[in-house]
Design an enzyme around this catalytic site. Structure first.
Site, PDB file in Angstrom:
ATOM      1  N   HIS A   1       6.734   1.583 -11.080  1.00  0.00           N
ATOM      2  CA  HIS A   1       7.584   3.212 -10.223  1.00  0.00           C
ATOM      3  C   HIS A   1       8.352   3.804 -11.934  1.00  0.00           C
ATOM      4  O   HIS A   1       9.111   3.762 -11.785  1.00  0.00           O
ATOM      5  CB  HIS A   1       6.565   3.556  -9.560  1.00  0.00           C
ATOM      6  CG  HIS A   1       7.007   5.300  -8.996  1.00  0.00           C
ATOM      7  ND1 HIS A   1       7.626   6.121  -8.747  1.00  0.00           N
ATOM      8  CD2 HIS A   1       6.410   6.234  -9.939  1.00  0.00           C
ATOM      9  CE1 HIS A   1       7.940   7.317  -8.620  1.00  0.00           C
ATOM     10  NE2 HIS A   1       6.694   7.500  -9.152  1.00  0.00           N
TER      11      HIS A   1
ATOM     12  N   HIS B   1      10.689  13.321 -16.006  1.00  0.00           N
ATOM     13  CA  HIS B   1       9.858  13.897 -14.574  1.00  0.00           C
ATOM     14  C   HIS B   1      10.126  15.389 -14.838  1.00  0.00           C
ATOM     15  O   HIS B   1       9.225  15.872 -13.807  1.00  0.00           O
ATOM     16  CB  HIS B   1       9.934  12.318 -13.453  1.00  0.00           C
ATOM     17  CG  HIS B   1      10.129  13.195 -12.112  1.00  0.00           C
ATOM     18  ND1 HIS B   1       9.951  13.741 -11.418  1.00  0.00           N
ATOM     19  CD2 HIS B   1       8.182  12.039 -11.548  1.00  0.00           C
ATOM     20  CE1 HIS B   1       8.830  13.829 -10.317  1.00  0.00           C
ATOM     21  NE2 HIS B   1       8.003  13.306 -10.193  1.00  0.00           N
TER      22      HIS B   1
HETATM   23  O1  G3P Z   1       1.522   9.045 -10.439  1.00  0.00           O
HETATM   24  C1  G3P Z   1       1.874   8.738  -9.552  1.00  0.00           C
HETATM   25  C2  G3P Z   1       3.814   9.166  -9.195  1.00  0.00           C
HETATM   26  O2  G3P Z   1       4.211   9.120 -10.028  1.00  0.00           O
HETATM   27  C3  G3P Z   1       3.040  10.750  -9.117  1.00  0.00           C
HETATM   28  O3  G3P Z   1       3.959  10.781  -8.546  1.00  0.00           O
HETATM   29  O4  G3P Z   1       5.900  12.898  -8.778  1.00  0.00           O
HETATM   30  O5  G3P Z   1       6.729  10.203  -8.722  1.00  0.00           O
HETATM   31  O6  G3P Z   1       5.692  11.430 -11.028  1.00  0.00           O
HETATM   32  P1  G3P Z   1       5.766  11.129  -9.192  1.00  0.00           P
HETATM   33 MG    MG Z   2       4.791   9.379 -12.412  1.00  0.00          MG
END
Ligand code: G3P
Ligand code: MG
Length: 242
Positions: free
Chosen positions: A9, A51
């Site tokens: 992630h 992000h």
């Molecule tokens: O794509 C999965 C996840 O990354 C979505 O949430 O807020 O971490 O971008 P976020």
């Molecule tokens: Mg994401």
């Protein structure tokens, strides 16, 4: 489309500053085969990895990403907020991250993250750049919470697979997914259910779940038939790297 079952992630999970080239290198060094990262447009319209819509949380800059030029972004430190070890780590352009994924052999899920009011433009620019970099290679999976961004990505680069990213999939998720020509469904771990997995399986749609940081939970989901989990703890899931 071969989707790695464990996806780091925001590039390298907790092991590196989020959405950085260092994170990609750490993920590869950990033996991870897949990464996810977030892409937004700069004030100059360049796709970059970040992000939040603002710079403060992850960099030493201030203000809105969409109002900051590439030249200003290039001066920022996107590593020190994580730890001194990563001080001076740059905020990467999407093109550089994409090329590094190719060089490291990392499969990528490119999350299109439009700032307010830029949905279609972000979807279009990210898809065009992705199609350029990955031409002739296994393509990345584009995904977004924004339906307008997914539509624009499809128009700009129809051959690139897309994922419908949701927090809680709505009751009519399959109709939306079909209308947008998406290949995968992504949902939050908080809204995963055996029923949703059954629906996805019956429709032949791979289900990807985020963000799963408990290894036992990840293994349970993967054994149940979830296609992949996004995790910050790639260090805890080495056995599922393949
Ligand atoms: O794509 C999965 C996840 O990354 C979505 O949430 O807020 O971490 O971008 P976020
Ligand atoms: Mg994401």
């Amino acid at each position: 489309m071969a989707i790695p079952r464990v996806i780091a992630h925001r590039c390298g999970g907790i092991l590196a500053p989020e959405n950085t080239l260092a994170g990609l290198r750490v993920a590869a060094a950990q033996g991870c085969r897949g990464v996810e990262f977030d892409v937004m447009l700069s004030g100059d319209g360049t796709p970059i990895l970040i992000h939040d819509e603002t710079l403060e949380r992850t960099t030493d800059g201030q203000g809105r990403v969409a109002e900051t030029s590439d030249a200003e972004l290039a001066r920022l430190d996107a590593g020190s907020r994580h730890s001194t070890q990563f001080a001076g780590e740059p905020l990467p352009a999407f093109g550089d991250a994409a090329e590094l994924c190719l060089a490291l052999g990392l499969w990528a899920n490119v999350e299109i993250k439009p700032s307010l009011g830029t949905d279609a433009e972000t979807g279009r620019r990210v898809a065009v750049r992705a199609a350029e970099v990955w031409r002739g290679s296994q393509p990345p999976l584009l995904s977004s919470f924004s339906l307008a961004a997914l539509e624009a990505a499809r128009t700009a680069a129809p051959a690139l697979p897309r994922g419908l990213l949701t927090e809680a999939p709505p009751a009519d998720w399959l109709a939306i997914l079909r209308r947008l020509g998406c290949a995968t469904l992504h949902c939050s771990r908080d809204h995963f259910s055996a029923r949703l997995l059954d629906e996805a399986r019956a429709a032949g749609v791979p289900l990807l779940v985020y963000t799963v940081n408990d290894p036992e939970e990840a293994v349970t989901l993967l054994r149940a038939g979830v296609a992949a989990v996004f995790t910050d703890r790639i260090d805890l899931l080495p056995g599922w790297a393949e």
